[in-house]
Structure formats: structure tokens, C-alpha cells
Design a protein around this motif. Structure first.
Motif, PDB file in Angstrom:
ATOM      1  N   ALA A   1      51.982  33.147  -1.140  1.00 12.43           N
ATOM      2  CA  ALA A   1      52.289  33.674   0.343  1.00 12.43           C
ATOM      3  C   ALA A   1      53.439  34.334   0.158  1.00 12.43           C
ATOM      4  CB  ALA A   1      52.324  32.268   0.940  1.00 12.43           C
ATOM      5  N   ALA A   2      54.577  33.608  -0.676  1.00  9.46           N
ATOM      6  CA  ALA A   2      55.868  34.294  -0.477  1.00  9.46           C
ATOM      7  C   ALA A   2      55.716  35.633  -1.064  1.00  9.46           C
ATOM      8  CB  ALA A   2      56.547  33.592  -1.346  1.00  9.46           C
TER       9      ALA A   2
ATOM     10  N   VAL B   1      57.941  31.991   4.408  1.00  5.70           N
ATOM     11  CA  VAL B   1      57.356  30.952   3.883  1.00  5.70           C
ATOM     12  C   VAL B   1      58.285  29.659   4.249  1.00  5.70           C
ATOM     13  CG1 VAL B   1      56.602  29.521   1.886  1.00  5.70           C
ATOM     14  CG2 VAL B   1      55.896  31.867   2.166  1.00  5.70           C
ATOM     15  N   ASN B   2      59.708  29.987   3.855  1.00  5.71           N
ATOM     16  CA  ASN B   2      60.606  28.869   4.263  1.00  5.71           C
ATOM     17  C   ASN B   2      60.542  28.790   5.988  1.00  5.71           C
ATOM     18  OD1 ASN B   2      61.593  27.932   1.927  1.00  5.71           O
ATOM     19  ND2 ASN B   2      62.887  29.795   1.659  1.00  5.71           N
TER      20      ASN B   2
ATOM     21  N   LYS C   1      54.578  21.284   2.829  1.00  7.11           N
ATOM     22  CA  LYS C   1      54.707  21.994   1.535  1.00  7.11           C
ATOM     23  C   LYS C   1      53.529  22.208   1.035  1.00  7.11           C
ATOM     24  CE  LYS C   1      59.624  21.225   0.896  1.00  7.11           C
ATOM     25  NZ  LYS C   1      60.694  20.712  -0.133  1.00  7.11           N
ATOM     26  N   ASP C   2      52.338  22.592   1.784  1.00  4.47           N
ATOM     27  CA  ASP C   2      50.931  23.026   1.108  1.00  4.47           C
ATOM     28  C   ASP C   2      50.852  24.186   2.046  1.00  4.47           C
ATOM     29  OD1 ASP C   2      48.422  21.845   2.720  1.00  4.47           O
ATOM     30  OD2 ASP C   2      50.329  20.590   3.144  1.00  4.47           O
TER      31      ASP C   2
ATOM     32  N   ARG D   1      49.888  27.242   7.032  1.00  8.23           N
ATOM     33  CA  ARG D   1      49.217  28.512   7.327  1.00  8.23           C
ATOM     34  C   ARG D   1      49.444  29.086   8.676  1.00  8.23           C
ATOM     35  NH1 ARG D   1      42.930  29.701   7.704  1.00  8.23           N
ATOM     36  NH2 ARG D   1      42.669  32.046   7.494  1.00  8.23           N
ATOM     37  N   PRO D   2      49.048  28.276   9.677  1.00  9.18           N
ATOM     38  CA  PRO D   2      49.189  28.524  11.214  1.00  9.18           C
ATOM     39  C   PRO D   2      50.385  29.439  11.617  1.00  9.18           C
ATOM     40  CG  PRO D   2      48.428  26.488  11.311  1.00  9.18           C
ATOM     41  CD  PRO D   2      48.743  26.730   9.678  1.00  9.18           C
ATOM     42  N   TYR D   3      51.700  29.121  10.731  1.00  7.39           N
ATOM     43  CA  TYR D   3      52.706  29.547  10.866  1.00  7.39           C
ATOM     44  C   TYR D   3      53.260  30.717  10.114  1.00  7.39           C
ATOM     45  CZ  TYR D   3      52.627  24.680  12.878  1.00  7.39           C
ATOM     46  OH  TYR D   3      52.560  23.540  13.436  1.00  7.39           O
ATOM     47  N   LEU D   4      52.359  31.154   9.589  1.00  2.00           N
ATOM     48  CA  LEU D   4      52.628  32.264   8.558  1.00  2.00           C
ATOM     49  C   LEU D   4      52.203  33.638   9.364  1.00  2.00           C
ATOM     50  CD1 LEU D   4      51.087  31.045   5.157  1.00  2.00           C
ATOM     51  CD2 LEU D   4      53.728  31.604   5.582  1.00  2.00           C
ATOM     52  N   PRO D   5      52.791  34.936   8.950  1.00  2.00           N
ATOM     53  CA  PRO D   5      52.613  35.937   9.500  1.00  2.00           C
ATOM     54  C   PRO D   5      51.000  36.180   9.512  1.00  2.00           C
ATOM     55  CG  PRO D   5      54.266  36.691   8.374  1.00  2.00           C
ATOM     56  CD  PRO D   5      53.912  35.082   8.003  1.00  2.00           C
ATOM     57  N   ARG D   6      50.170  36.882  10.378  1.00  2.00           N
ATOM     58  CA  ARG D   6      48.921  37.194  10.283  1.00  2.00           C
ATOM     59  C   ARG D   6      48.382  37.618   9.246  1.00  2.00           C
ATOM     60  NH1 ARG D   6      45.170  41.127  14.371  1.00  2.00           N
ATOM     61  NH2 ARG D   6      43.218  40.762  13.392  1.00  2.00           N
ATOM     62  N   GLU D   7      48.785  38.770   8.574  1.00  2.00           N
ATOM     63  CA  GLU D   7      48.389  39.140   7.281  1.00  2.00           C
ATOM     64  C   GLU D   7      48.389  38.102   6.039  1.00  2.00           C
ATOM     65  OE1 GLU D   7      49.558  42.709   4.021  1.00  2.00           O
ATOM     66  OE2 GLU D   7      50.468  42.708   6.031  1.00  2.00           O
ATOM     67  N   THR D   8      49.387  37.350   6.151  1.00  2.00           N
ATOM     68  CA  THR D   8      49.516  36.443   4.995  1.00  2.00           C
ATOM     69  C   THR D   8      48.664  35.488   5.038  1.00  2.00           C
ATOM     70  OG1 THR D   8      52.149  36.686   4.837  1.00  2.00           O
ATOM     71  CG2 THR D   8      51.213  34.857   3.790  1.00  2.00           C
ATOM     72  N   SER D   9      48.431  34.869   6.431  1.00  8.88           N
ATOM     73  CA  SER D   9      47.237  33.851   6.852  1.00  8.88           C
ATOM     74  C   SER D   9      45.866  34.311   6.315  1.00  8.88           C
ATOM     75  CB  SER D   9      47.342  33.617   8.203  1.00  8.88           C
ATOM     76  OG  SER D   9      46.590  34.793   9.028  1.00  8.88           O
TER      77      SER D   9
END
Length: 471
Positions: free
Chosen positions: A195-196, A204-205, A215-216, A221-229
């Protein structure tokens, strides 16, 4: 030795590379990368599809994969939908990727094993670039592993007007392995490292903090940018499909030239790929595929830098055994064509441009691949007004330009004294020198200058020759 003589000399020994038209098309296919990028960022793969693969079977297979990898290959409904989408609607493109992987994956596995990276992470390149070494995203990420310029520089990937090492499969994979290991050392979790790799460790932080310290990957995942999700699930989906390709009746054609049937040779002088292709009767498109980092099809020469060429084994052996003849032919061929080679510069290098009649900032900016606003900022300009003979500082981004050299003015001491400028300088030719490599060592000196000043015409260089550096 003329080119036809060289070709005749190799005729009894060479093994011509025959590549069918479908393979050539695949090597140069830019649409597959664009399709993949569009899919990850815009496609709604959550749409309903027909489930030929039962959920229970998928869960069982994912559990088997999970038991043999440090990655967390857990079942989720989103992952199931994505796998089903690939199986139903992306089979043809996936078969193309499987075919390309037959060339790249042995290289990835060798490098990842050396750096203690899980071999399954080789599938990340499918998501990053669709195995296209020349892939370039809209933000400038480049190569198989989609390095941005500054991240690439952190891992010794140089970019110049001739070469972009982010496009070099071996160098960029080495860099990717080091970067992934660095990210794993930060998060101590391979899924978070992936993800990072996509969004940066900062995002990610932030996601970890917003999730309350989880920390999994699936928790943050719901808090990551859309593309990274969508990024890690896309990677896991590719991993599943490649591992179970036979079970799903994928039938890619085999590659005509596996990676293990090629070798690299360190070059000792400037040479063009088309010259190597002509002499060895190797398909030029295939040669470009093997050496994608040479943007202009020219392998430059720098004394302090090691450049290599990758060739099929048979051609590699012939090249090593006859390389002096190769270089001699290459220099004579370039001299005979009276070709002015593009100026060499690194992306971080700056040049001093002298404004000529008919110039305006927009024209200059287009020539060097920069913006008018950048030229103004670099030169402290408040408006667009420029005058003939003005000197502008520019950091070029465009590769294939040639700059008219700016001659240095001679500086004299007292009247009657000797000139102390470049006017009095000479250069003694050393083994391996070319006009291009010599011109690089002196500011504002071009190959055409050297030929004109020394009346070289088509005469080749010989060690010990003394060349004037300025008229």
C-alpha cells in the motif's frame, strides 16, 4: 570494415531471431498499460457478474495460497468480485500478461530472492505497469515499477536525455526490491508495504491513525486513497489468477525468447541499436524491447558510467568477440552520415540558452519540454519579454534536442600577451574516445565544432591524435 562485410562475416555463425507479428505487436502495445490504469482508477468492478467460480472453491484456494506466503491473502467479498471480473471480462488481456511474464518473471524472481523479498510480489508489476517497461503514468511515474523521478534517484536510477534507467528492467527491479524492503522495515507487514509503495508511507501512516491504530491492510483500507484501496486487491486478484491460470483454462502462447536466453554486455563506446540490429540481423523492435531504457535508440558512452546492452546469447557472443569492429563501424557510420547527435544532459542538469532571432518563451519552453512559468521562475523574470542574445537558465526535460553551442569569449591579459582561454587548448585522443565523448568534456563544445575546427570530415579518430578544442 564495411557493414556488408560484417554481415557476411557473421552469416555462418549467427542465429537470426524470428518473431511472429503478434509477439511484435505485444511488445509495443501501450494500450494494455493504459487499460489497466483506467481499470484500477475508474472501473466499477463491483458490478454484478456471473459467478462460475463458487465462493467455497475460491475460499479454499485462497487459504492454500495464504498458507504458503507471508502476505495476507484473506477472502473478502470485494476480492471475490474483482477476481470474478477478471475471469469474466479480462481473460484476453490477462493471457497477454501471462505471455509477457514468461520473459520478465525469471528476472524478478532472481532479484527478489537475492534481496529476500517474497517471490509473489513479482505480480505487483502487473498492476503497476502491465509489464510495459516504457509505461508512463499521467503524473510521470515510469517503467515496470513506476518510479517517480526523485524516488528513482534515491535508488540510483539515473535519467538523462539518452537514458532513463527507470525503464531498465534489471536496474529498476533492483531498485524496487530495495524500496520494498525499506517499506517493509517501516511497517513490518508486506501488505502495508505494498500500500505504501502505491500511495507513499505518509498516506499509510495517516490511515493507521484514522483507523485507531490498526496495522493490517483490510482494517485501514477505508482510510486509504481510492486508488490504493483497489491496488492491493488488484494485486491479490492477479496473484490468484496467475497461480490458478491452468484451472481456469488460460492458454497464452509461449514467448519466443525467454529472459534466460539473453545476456548483457558492458559497452565501451557509443553505438546505436539500429547498427547492432543491422550487423547481427536481429529484429530492431526486439532489440529495443530488450533494451528499453535507451530512449533514442543510442547507447551513450561516459567514462564514469557503465552502460550495457542485452542481446540474445548467440548475438552476445559475437558482439564480445568482435566488439572493436562494431565500434569502429559505428563511429564511421555516424561520421559518414554527418549526423548531429542530440546533446547529452542529465535531467538535473541545467543549460544556458542564448536567445536567437524569432525566439519567444513559448517556443523555447516547447523545445525543452518545460513550462513558460518555469523559465520565468528560473531566471527571475516578471514578464515574457526577451531580447536577442539574452542568456536563459533552463533545466530541460525533453530528450531529443540539439543546442546550438555558445562560444566562449577569449580573455586576454595585457596587449601582446598569449591567450589564456580555451583558444589555446588541445586534447589528446585516448583509446575508446569518440567525438561525442570528447565534446561532452568541454562546456559549449559540440561534435560539429570539433569536426569544423580540426577539418576532420570523415576521418576516424586514432589514439594519440591532438585535437584543437577551439578555433
Amino acid at each position: 570494415m564495411q557493414v556488408d562485410t560484417l554481415v557476411w562475416y557473421f552469416e555462418d555463425f549467427k542465429e537470426s531471431i524470428v518473431i511472429d507479428s503478434s509477439w511484435q505487436k505485444l511488445l509495443s502495445d501501450q494500450q494494455l498499460f493504459k487499460h489497466q490504469q483506467d481499470f484500477y482508477t475508474k472501473k466499477n468492478y463491483i458490478d454484478t457478474v456471473d459467478y462460475d467460480l463458487s465462493t467455497d472453491t475460491l475460499k479454499h484456494r485462497l487459504a492454500l495460497l495464504n498458507a504458503n506466503t507471508p502476505l495476507d491473502i484473506s477472502y473478502s467479498e470485494d476480492l471475490e468480485r474483482l477476481i470474478q471480473y477478471y475471469l469474466k471480462r479480462e481473460k484476453q488481456n490477462t493471457e497477454k500478461l501471462i505471455r509477457l511474464s514468461q520473459y520478465y518473471f525469471p528476472m524478478f524472481e532472481r532479484i527478489f530472492d537475492k534481496h529476500n523479498i517474497p517471490l509473489e510480489i513479482k505480480y505487483l508489476a502487473l498492476v503497476e505497469s502491465a509489464l510495459n517497461p516504457r509505461a508512463k503514468s499521467w503524473v510521470g511515474a515510469t517503467g515496470l515499477w513506476q518510479f517517480m523521478y526523485h524516488t528513482g534517484r534515491m535508488y540510483d536510477l539515473d535519467v538523462s536525455s539518452y537514458v532513463d534507467e527507470r525503464m531498465d528492467p534489471i536496474r529498476s527491479t533492483e531498485a524496487a526490491a530495495k524500496y520494498l524492503k525499506h517499506l517493509y522495515d517501516i511497517f513490518e507487514d508486506w501488505d502495508l508495504a505494498l500500500a505504501a509503495y502505491n500511495s507513499g508511507p505518509g498516506n499509510v501512516n495517516k490511515a493507521i491513525r484514522r483507523s485507531g491504530g490498526q496495522k493490517d491492510y483490510w482494517s485501514i483500507r477505508p482510510y486509504l486513497p481510492r486508488e490504493t484501496s483497489a491496488y492491493v486487491p488488484s494485486f491479490l486478484a492477479m496473484l490468484y489468477i496467475f497461480e490458478y491460470a491452468e484451472a481456469h483454462d488460460y492458454q497464452p502462447h509461449s514467448t519466443p525468447m525467454p529472459y534466460l536466453a539473453t545476456d548483457t554486455i558492458q559497452t565501451k563506446n557509443l553505438i546505436k541499436l539500429e547498427q547492432v540490429a543491422e550487423i547481427t540481423n536481429t529484429n530492431i523492435e526486439f532489440l529495443k524491447f530488450l533494451n528499453p531504457s535507451y530512449k533514442l535508440g543510442i547507447i551513450p558512452y561516459e567514462p564514469e558510467k557503465k552502460y550495457t546492452i542485452r542481446l540474445p546469447y548467440k548475438a552476445a557472443g559475437l558482439f564480445v568477440a568482435n566488439e572493436n569492429k562494431f565500434y569502429d563501424y559505428a563511429q564511421k557510420d555516424i561520421a559518414a552520415s554527418e549526423e548531429t547527435l542530440p546533446q547529452y544532459y542529465k535531467v538535473s542538469d541545467k543549460i544556458r540558452y542564448r536567445v536567437r532571432r524569432g525566439d519567444y518563451l513559448g517556443k523555447i519552453a516547447k523545445r525543452y519540454g518545460v513550462r513558460v512559468s518555469e523559465i520565468k521562475r528560473w531566471n527571475g523574470m516578471r514578464n515574457n519579454r526577451i531580447n536577442i542574445s539574452d542568456r536563459l537558465t533552463i533545466y530541460p526535460r525533453k530528450a531529443n534536442y540539439t543546442q546550438t553551442p555558445i562560444k566562449k569569449k577569449s580573455t586576454h591579459t595585457t596587449e601582446g600577451s598569449k591567450t589564456t582561454s580555451a583558444k589555446s587548448k588541445t586534447y589528446t585522443v585516448k583509446p575508446g574516445d569518440s567525438l561525442w565523448s570528447i565534446s561532452k568534456q568541454f562546456e559549449d563544445l559540440s561534435v560539429e565544432d570539433l569536426k569544423r575546427i580540426n577539418n576532420l570530415n570523415n576521418v576516424g579518430l586514432k589514439p594519440g591524435m591532438r585535437l584543437k578544442i577551439s578555433s
